[in-house]
Scaffold this active site. Sequence first.
Site, PDB file in Angstrom:
ATOM      1  N   TRP A  92       0.811  -1.218   0.000  1.00  0.00           N
ATOM      2  CA  TRP A  92       0.000   0.000   0.000  1.00  0.00           C
ATOM      3  C   TRP A  92       0.839   1.260   0.000  1.00  0.00           C
ATOM      4  CZ3 TRP A  92      -0.555  -4.091   3.406  1.00  0.00           C
ATOM      5  CH2 TRP A  92       0.116  -4.003   4.629  1.00  0.00           C
ATOM      6  N   ARG A  93       2.150   1.121   0.189  1.00  0.00           N
ATOM      7  CA  ARG A  93       3.028   2.284   0.082  1.00  0.00           C
ATOM      8  C   ARG A  93       3.549   2.465  -1.336  1.00  0.00           C
ATOM      9  NH1 ARG A  93       6.543   1.914   5.755  1.00  0.00           N
ATOM     10  NH2 ARG A  93       4.863   2.685   7.106  1.00  0.00           N
ATOM     11  N   GLU A 108      -6.063   0.038   5.136  1.00  0.00           N
ATOM     12  CA  GLU A 108      -6.322   0.653   6.431  1.00  0.00           C
ATOM     13  C   GLU A 108      -7.428  -0.085   7.191  1.00  0.00           C
ATOM     14  OE1 GLU A 108      -4.687   2.847   8.030  1.00  0.00           O
ATOM     15  OE2 GLU A 108      -3.277   3.310   6.434  1.00  0.00           O
ATOM     16  N   GLN A 111      -7.764  -4.142  12.864  1.00  0.00           N
ATOM     17  CA  GLN A 111      -7.844  -5.195  13.876  1.00  0.00           C
ATOM     18  C   GLN A 111      -6.865  -6.335  13.629  1.00  0.00           C
ATOM     19  OE1 GLN A 111      -9.707  -4.862  16.490  1.00  0.00           O
ATOM     20  NE2 GLN A 111     -11.102  -3.226  15.922  1.00  0.00           N
ATOM     21  N   LEU A 115      -9.596 -13.096   8.599  1.00  0.00           N
ATOM     22  CA  LEU A 115      -9.279 -11.778   9.146  1.00  0.00           C
ATOM     23  C   LEU A 115     -10.147 -11.435  10.351  1.00  0.00           C
ATOM     24  CD1 LEU A 115      -8.710  -9.670   5.919  1.00  0.00           C
ATOM     25  CD2 LEU A 115      -7.153  -9.789   7.846  1.00  0.00           C
ATOM     26  N   GLY A 116     -11.317 -12.074  10.442  1.00  0.00           N
ATOM     27  CA  GLY A 116     -12.218 -11.786  11.550  1.00  0.00           C
ATOM     28  C   GLY A 116     -12.873 -10.425  11.418  1.00  0.00           C
ATOM     29  N   TYR A 117     -13.733 -10.091  12.387  1.00  0.00           N
ATOM     30  CA  TYR A 117     -14.457  -8.821  12.371  1.00  0.00           C
ATOM     31  C   TYR A 117     -15.031  -8.572  10.977  1.00  0.00           C
ATOM     32  CZ  TYR A 117     -12.018  -8.092  16.785  1.00  0.00           C
ATOM     33  OH  TYR A 117     -11.536  -8.239  18.067  1.00  0.00           O
ATOM     34  N   TYR A 126      -9.552   8.913  11.583  1.00  0.00           N
ATOM     35  CA  TYR A 126      -8.228   8.380  11.280  1.00  0.00           C
ATOM     36  C   TYR A 126      -8.165   7.846   9.843  1.00  0.00           C
ATOM     37  CZ  TYR A 126      -4.623   5.026  10.490  1.00  0.00           C
ATOM     38  OH  TYR A 126      -3.605   4.335   9.895  1.00  0.00           O
ATOM     39  N   ASP A 155      -3.542   6.878  15.397  1.00  0.00           N
ATOM     40  CA  ASP A 155      -3.969   5.501  15.615  1.00  0.00           C
ATOM     41  C   ASP A 155      -3.284   5.019  16.884  1.00  0.00           C
ATOM     42  OD1 ASP A 155      -1.337   5.098  14.846  1.00  0.00           O
ATOM     43  OD2 ASP A 155      -1.793   3.479  13.445  1.00  0.00           O
ATOM     44  N   CYS A 204       9.433   2.665  19.069  1.00  0.00           N
ATOM     45  CA  CYS A 204       8.533   3.099  20.131  1.00  0.00           C
ATOM     46  C   CYS A 204       7.396   2.089  20.310  1.00  0.00           C
ATOM     47  CB  CYS A 204       7.980   4.488  19.821  1.00  0.00           C
ATOM     48  SG  CYS A 204       7.427   5.387  21.293  1.00  0.00           S
ATOM     49  N   CYS A 225      16.281   4.977  18.786  1.00  0.00           N
ATOM     50  CA  CYS A 225      15.197   5.805  18.252  1.00  0.00           C
ATOM     51  C   CYS A 225      15.745   7.064  17.577  1.00  0.00           C
ATOM     52  CB  CYS A 225      14.242   6.191  19.376  1.00  0.00           C
ATOM     53  SG  CYS A 225      12.913   7.294  18.825  1.00  0.00           S
TER      54      CYS A 225
END
Length: 357
Positions: free
Chosen positions: A48-49, A61, A66, A106-108, A146, A164, A218, A228
């Site tokens: 997706w990038r 997204e 989830q 994937l669920g949900y 978001y 997010d 992080c 970092c």
Amino acid sequence: MIDCQSGGSRQFAGVLKPALKKDALEDPVGFRRALRAWFEKEGKDYPWRRTRDPYAILVSEVMLQQTQIAAVLGRGFYARFMERFPDTRTLASAEDDVLLKTWEGLGYYRRARMLREAARVVEEQCGGEFPKDHQAVLGLPGVGRYTAGAVMSFAYDEAQPLVDGNVARVLARLMDFSEEIDGGKAQKQLWAWAEELLDRAYPRIYNSALMELGQTFCRTGQPDCLECPVAKFCRTRHPAELPKKAKRVKVTELDEHVVFAERDGCVLLKKLEAGRREGMWRLPERAAAEVADWALLHRRKYGITRYRVTLHVHADEGIEAGEGEVWQPHADVPGLVMPPADRAALAAVTGDAEEIA
């Protein structure tokens, strides 16, 4: 005022955390530059990038809401979905069985249906052209603040802030924010910081970098502050203790009793007509008292939202098909959409590894 203690580092969990040298809000340009320089050199390559297609970005997204990135990529969910539904036209016309089967694992499943509803709005109200206006994207079914910001910044390079889970963690540590981030007041503050720090010249890169920072250095638990790229901008002395979250809802234990009934090369299944599993097939459920004396073939545990469920699979002791229950040929079962626990239980009972696929 920020307590900038002297010395180059602070002790935490047995290692040294770099001391604050610059405040991100006082030097936002330096913060953005440091973040961008790291990301342009080390940023990960995701499908997706590689695209500016707002539909493809929306799909990614919604999947990632989830589901971990490793699962979405490693198990081929994203590639499989995009191959089957490459655009809003194909998704808008998708039959329920095909849609849920493509999403299986994937669920949900409500996410898949909301994606289809969004695709239908694009097709029916936008002439098949994905909207380029932030408010129009925000108005699509299932799209919140978001997700709309993600589509606008990643597809159109529009300066929209994002918060997010990963970004919230980064900001909480960066600002040494000790309030519980689940509350409305805290969320308002996090979004305000995201807006203030946003790199309006490079929003696509900046938002990707901020999210990836939360996935890598992080991360949840013990962060890697020594490596970092923006550690010198971080206020907190105790990063592992942030962010603060409200106490989790207590997990409720449940028991489910289902029956494995097999006759003439068919297995008895029921198609669910309502609830989060609507449109899915599962082993027929019976009351615990009814199957109390029936042989137990298999037992397994699985989690769903705030429930921890123990699934008991009983042997057929003369079961009769109930309302909505159908004798399905074994050969057709792999093509049906089933909850993962039921499919795995069925595979365990039959000894058929292909059932899990």
